[in-house]
Structure formats: structure tokens, C-alpha cells
Design an enzyme around this catalytic site. Sequence first.
Site, mmCIF file in Angstrom:
data_model
loop_
_atom_site.group_PDB
_atom_site.id
_atom_site.type_symbol
_atom_site.label_atom_id
_atom_site.label_comp_id
_atom_site.label_asym_id
_atom_site.label_seq_id
_atom_site.Cartn_x
_atom_site.Cartn_y
_atom_site.Cartn_z
ATOM 1 N N HIS A 185 0.854 -1.190 0.000
ATOM 2 C CA HIS A 185 0.000 0.000 0.000
ATOM 3 C C HIS A 185 0.883 1.230 0.000
ATOM 4 O O HIS A 185 1.922 1.249 0.656
ATOM 5 C CB HIS A 185 -0.912 0.015 1.235
ATOM 6 C CG HIS A 185 -2.062 0.956 1.109
ATOM 7 N ND1 HIS A 185 -1.974 2.267 1.471
ATOM 8 C CD2 HIS A 185 -3.318 0.763 0.631
ATOM 9 C CE1 HIS A 185 -3.140 2.855 1.232
ATOM 10 N NE2 HIS A 185 -3.971 1.965 0.717
ATOM 11 N N ASP B 184 -7.941 -5.161 -0.290
ATOM 12 C CA ASP B 184 -8.421 -6.002 -1.389
ATOM 13 C C ASP B 184 -8.123 -7.481 -1.190
ATOM 14 O O ASP B 184 -8.617 -8.313 -1.954
ATOM 15 C CB ASP B 184 -7.785 -5.542 -2.710
ATOM 16 C CG ASP B 184 -8.391 -4.234 -3.203
ATOM 17 O OD1 ASP B 184 -9.608 -4.070 -3.055
ATOM 18 O OD2 ASP B 184 -7.642 -3.396 -3.723
#
Length: 366
Positions: A246, A302
Site C-alpha cells: 500500500h 483487497d
Amino acid sequence: FEETAYLIIHGKLPNDAELAAFKEKLVTYRELPRTIRTIGSLPLEQYSPMAALSIGIDTMRTILTGGTSPKRPRTPVDTDADTVAEIGANGEELEYKAKGNTEDNLEIAYRLVAGLGTITAAIARIRQGRLPIEPDPELGFAANFLYMTTGQRPSKTAERLMDISLILHMDHGMNASTFAAMLVASTQSDLFHCVGAGIGALSGPLHGGANEAVVHMLEEIGGPENVEDWFRKARAEKRKIMGFGHRVYKTYDPRARVLKPLAELVTKDNPEITRLYETALKLEEVVIKELGQEKKIFPNVDYYSGLIYKGLGFEPCMFTPIFAVSRVVGWVARCLEYLENNRIFRPRAVYSGPVGNEYIPLEERE
Ligand code: ACO
């Protein structure tokens, strides 16, 4: 969903009356019979669902604003009974005001928040050769979304899973799709186009498209026993492991922490999902062991969301549109906020190519 959406759009939690009024608006605005009929006449099963969603938004815009310019007065539409909810019960003009959080802009924002769920559910059904289902006014946002997709009122567990997942995806700082939406807002374009830009940015595999890619990756691995070998090969090929890493979090994404145990709930009585879930657990262990310390790579939102959506009966290509159904709240809220004190985004680029080139006539070029 409704309470959090209100919080994000208005910057405060709603009281009883405010929440009831907001819910009522969403129930009214999720009726989009003309939009669904119009997009239903296209071969939507041949479109990527994110492209179909964009078309749905553009269609909704045309029907609501009556033409090419949202500032142009709406031209009359045919008056079959089921268009009433979509054009506004009083036939009022919707005029987009490019400045500030005006009442009309807020109404358009509400319509988009309500509408994306209806359009996405219709796309999911049309792709499977089934007819879209009208929304059920008795159901809350999450339950109705599942109902419009599956045709069955969901269990309490399924409803809550959907609700939590939608809440977790609703907004997340200056992510790529939010920035794309705000960039379009800054040109004084309208909220429909802002949401269209958000959809385009969200569809990429480095952003919202990762949830679908995760499930394909887990299917490719095939089982927990194959994880080690698969991971070695993926590393050798310098592949990105989907659902990990991320830009902001250099630690375990807190949203993934919530979703991981919830994903386990959908594995019950479902051997296919159970195997994918076990594969995911093993891969998480292996990736964190190697990349956690070294590169601060951990699961992101996700990683487990796709398993939940699959367990709820969605096909993988619908996972990113579901993300959009929720993230639209953040898009419109931040666009409205930005418009309060708008200035067009106009970044500069630093040119790094050759300088001083001569113009060469076409016939002399190699
Ligand atoms: N798998 C393997 N290695 C990775 C991964 C990954 N998923 N993510 C980052 N790395 C490595 C990079 O290769 C790079 O290594 P290097 O230093 O040897 O070159 C290092 O970690 C830093 O990575 P960046 O690409 O610079 O990280 P960045 O912040 O630019 O990218 C991103 C973040 C795009 C999310 C990236 O981690 C990625 O591609 N992840 C996979 C896709 C994904 O899951 N996206 C969803 C993000 S969440 C969301 O958008 C809702």
C-alpha cells in the site's frame, strides 16, 4: 451504510430524523427504471462491468439532466409511470451548480450514491442472462443491493457482511480514484463526470481492480500446498503479489484486519471458498515472512474482500464495481467539499527530453 455515508457527506453523524430522511431519499433515488431499460438494450455482457457502470452513469446523467449540458433545462421525457421516481416526483429541474455544496449538488450526490448500487446489480444480472430486479423499498442499502443482484432477500449474516464491507471501502484519503474525481470537479464539470473519472481510475489492478486479481491469483495457486513454490516463482519473475502492499500503509491494513475473520464466515459449507481461503492464509504467512520485514509489504483491503464477495455469490468481474458502489460516497463528498473553495488543478510537469531539435520536413524523415 446509510449512517456512515451521511457522516462522510455531511461531516457529522445524523440524528434520528436526518437519518430517516436520508434513507428515504436513497430508497427513492435507487429507482432507475429508464436508466436500466436503456442500458439493458445494450449487449452489456460483452462490456467490462466497470465500462458498463460508466455507461450507466452517463445514461443516468442524460435522463436526469435532459441532455448534454447539466445546466441546460431538462427537456420533457415521456411520461410512463415508472419514470416518476427517476426524474423527481415534482418534475423539478435539476440544475448543477458548479460552485459550493448547493442543494442541487447534494441531491445529485445522493442520486449517485443510490444509483450506483442499482446499476451495478443490474449489470451483474444482465451478465448472467437474467432480468434486472426492481429495488425493494423495505430493505436497507446493503440488503437491497444483495436482493437486486441475487433475487433473494439475504440472510442477516450476508446483509451485515455486505454492510461492513461497503462501510470499509467508502472513503480513504487522497487515493487515486478520489483524486481523479476531484480533478474533474475542479474544472467545474459535473458530479456525474467526476464519478465517471473515479470509476476509470478505480478499475486499474493497482487500485480497486486488485480485489478481482486476488481471487484469480488464489485460483491460479490452486491450494495451500502450492503456495511456497508459486511464491518462489512469482518472486523470480518479479511479479507483484495482488492484495499486498500500500502506498500509505507500511503495516497491516486495518481494513484487512476486519475483513479477514469475516471472510472465514463465507467459507462454511463451501469447499471452493474454503480452499481459496486456506490458500490465502498460507500466502499471507509466506509473504509477510519474506516481504513484511524487508519491504513493509502486508495485506491490503483487497486481499480478503474478494473472497467475501465470491462467497456472497458475485462473479469476480463484479468485485471492483462493488467497490465503486461504496467509494462513490467518498468521491462525491470530497468533490462537494473541494467545490466550496474551488481552484482548478493544474500541475506542471518537468520536461526531461531533448531540447533544440530542428524541424525536419516529412519527406526527409527516416
Ligand atoms: N508484491 C511484491 N512486491 C511489492 C508489492 C507486492 N504487492 N507491492 C510493492 N512491492 C515492492 C515493489 O516491487 C518495490 O520493490 P523495490 O523497492 O525492490 O523496487 C517496493 O515494494 C515498493 O513498492 P512500490 O511499487 O514503490 O509501492 P507503491 O507505494 O508505489 O505501490 C501499490 C503501492 C501500487 C499498492 C503496490 O503495493 C502494489 O502494486 N500492490 C499490488 C496491487 C494491489 O494490491 N493494489 C491494491 C492497493 S489498495 C487499494 O488501492 C484499494
